[in-house]
Design a protein around this motif. Structure first.
Motif, PDB file in Angstrom:
ATOM      1  N   PHE A   5       0.863  -1.184   0.000  1.00  0.00           N
ATOM      2  CA  PHE A   5       0.000   0.000   0.000  1.00  0.00           C
ATOM      3  C   PHE A   5       0.898   1.232   0.000  1.00  0.00           C
ATOM      4  N   ILE A   7       0.852   5.208   0.176  1.00  0.00           N
ATOM      5  CA  ILE A   7       0.000   6.357   0.443  1.00  0.00           C
ATOM      6  C   ILE A   7       0.248   7.481  -0.568  1.00  0.00           C
ATOM      7  N   ASN A 174      -9.514   0.478  -2.381  1.00  0.00           N
ATOM      8  CA  ASN A 174      -8.163   0.907  -2.766  1.00  0.00           C
ATOM      9  C   ASN A 174      -7.757   2.280  -2.250  1.00  0.00           C
ATOM     10  N   LEU A 176      -8.386   5.422   0.987  1.00  0.00           N
ATOM     11  CA  LEU A 176      -8.373   5.442   2.449  1.00  0.00           C
ATOM     12  C   LEU A 176      -9.777   5.154   2.979  1.00  0.00           C
ATOM     13  N   ASN A 201      -4.394   1.566   5.245  1.00  0.00           N
ATOM     14  CA  ASN A 201      -5.298   2.542   4.618  1.00  0.00           C
ATOM     15  C   ASN A 201      -6.401   3.014   5.567  1.00  0.00           C
TER      16      ASN A 201
END
Ligand SMILES: *Cc1c(COP(=O)(O)O)cnc(C)c1O
Length: 349
Positions: A5, A7, A174, A176, A201
């Motif tokens: 993941f 950000i 996918n 937040l 997330n």
């Protein structure tokens, strides 16, 4: 654990490349006992409030961290949770381009903030038990919404969301996933703040406005990974939490017994629910894990007005989807609740 993941993929490019304003107190934090501070153009004379507050609110974060048994590195403070929500939009959502997903009926600020920021709103209604329709939500997610807002216990419905459904959303979405826990202290459920490591997330919101009894000081908390908070810290106003708020919150943290507040709320909730059952104009009482109860009446607009004339203000939620003829009633003190019941009994069916 969600693997790989990243950000940065979700952050607006102008925010990613931003060099934040560096305040005097950021550049020079702790002096020795005899340090002379001539760096911030403050009036040198005063009772302490003549000085700017700590932009990182370290003392308050430590106190919250030790109370909730999590790391202070996962804590962000806002001028109400509403500021944290606003910063999430401005960090992640490109105006006129990005989308967010909400699950009505829910807290009105998500929609208002989407409109303020010119962000497209996708909506998937909750099911008739006010639980998320996971398959429909994940099917829509192929369009790439940046943020998904979940509220548990949900406002205005009052119920907790099933943790298994939320977990499926956290794994499948996918962008937040923001879980708003404004009312979590009133429920028996474990907070999601203890699962941040599992879900990179995840952003959890809590507030001092409800169970902590401090709506007036405007203090909200965002919990997330260090990576997410680093980016929020880049764009927050330097002194977003004022010194009086910091002081009052520190006092309250050491004094508040959440167990006691929860028990008292539960007592009054049971009393109200039993009494509601015998009031003819009330057609349905929804389950509540919060400090308010959603009720369905025969005619919400009419009953709202009548209560108002008897000096009692409740919230008319009847324009929300799945909330036909629903009023949201906050659980008050014993005395206030008795006044509510007396008024309800006066209304003719
Ligand atoms: C009351 C409430 C809040 C609190 O907002 P603050 O800005 O912290 O006062 C946040 N989310 C929900 C769902 C609420 O009902």
């Amino acid at each position: 654990m969600k693997s790989n993941f990243d950000i940065k993929r979700l952050v607006r490019s102008n925010v990613l490349s931003l060099k934040p304003y560096s305040s005097a107190r950021d550049e020079f934090k702790e002096g020795q006992a005899n340090t002379v501070f001539l760096d911030a153009n403050e009036n040198p004379v005063g009772d302490g409030l003549n000085r700017y507050p700590d932009p990182q609110q370290r003392e308050l974060k430590w106190a919250i961290a030790s109370k909730l048994k999590i790391s202070e590195k996962n804590i962000f403070l806002g001028n109400g949770s509403d500021e944290v929500l606003d910063l999430l939009f401005r960090t992640f959502c490109e105006p006129h381009k990005d989308q967010v997903l909400i699950l009505p009926p829910t807290y009105g600020m998500y929609k208002v903030l989407a409109r303020i920021n010119a962000v497209t709103l996708q909506e998937v209604l909750l099911d008739t038990n006010f639980q998320p329709e996971v398959d429909n939500i994940l099917a829509l997610n192929t369009k790439g919404a940046k943020l998904l807002f979940l509220c548990s216990p949900n406002n205005p419905t009052g119920n907790l969301m099933d943790p298994e459904l939320l977990e499926r959303l956290l794994r499948g979405f996918n962008g937040l996933v923001v879980i708003d826990e404004a009312y979590i202290q009133y429920s028996e459920q474990q907070s999601w703040i203890h699962r941040l490591k599992e879900f990179p997330n995840l952003v959890v919101l809590q507030t001092f406005s409800k169970a902590y009894g401090l709506a007036g000081i405007r203090l909200g908390i965002g919990f997330a990974s260090e990576g997410i908070l680093q980016i929020l810290n880049k764009i927050k106003p330097p002194y977003n939490i004022n010194q009086l708020t910091i002081q009052r919150a520190l006092e309250q943290l050491s004094e508040t017994e959440i167990e006691h507040i929860r028990a008292q709320n539960e007592d009054q909730k049971q009393l109200l629910k039993r009494a509601f059952d015998d009031i003819p104009i009330i057609k349905k009482v929804y389950p509540s894990d919060a400090n308010f109860i959603l009720i369905q009446v025969d005619d919400a607009k009419k009953r709202y007005q009548e209560l108002l004339e008897l000096g009692i203000v409740v919230r008319d939620r009847s324009n929300e989807p799945l909330c036909d003829n629903c009023l949201r009633v906050t659980i008050g003190t014993t005395k206030e609740n008795l006044r509510l019941l007396a008024a309800l009994k006066k209304l003719k069916s």
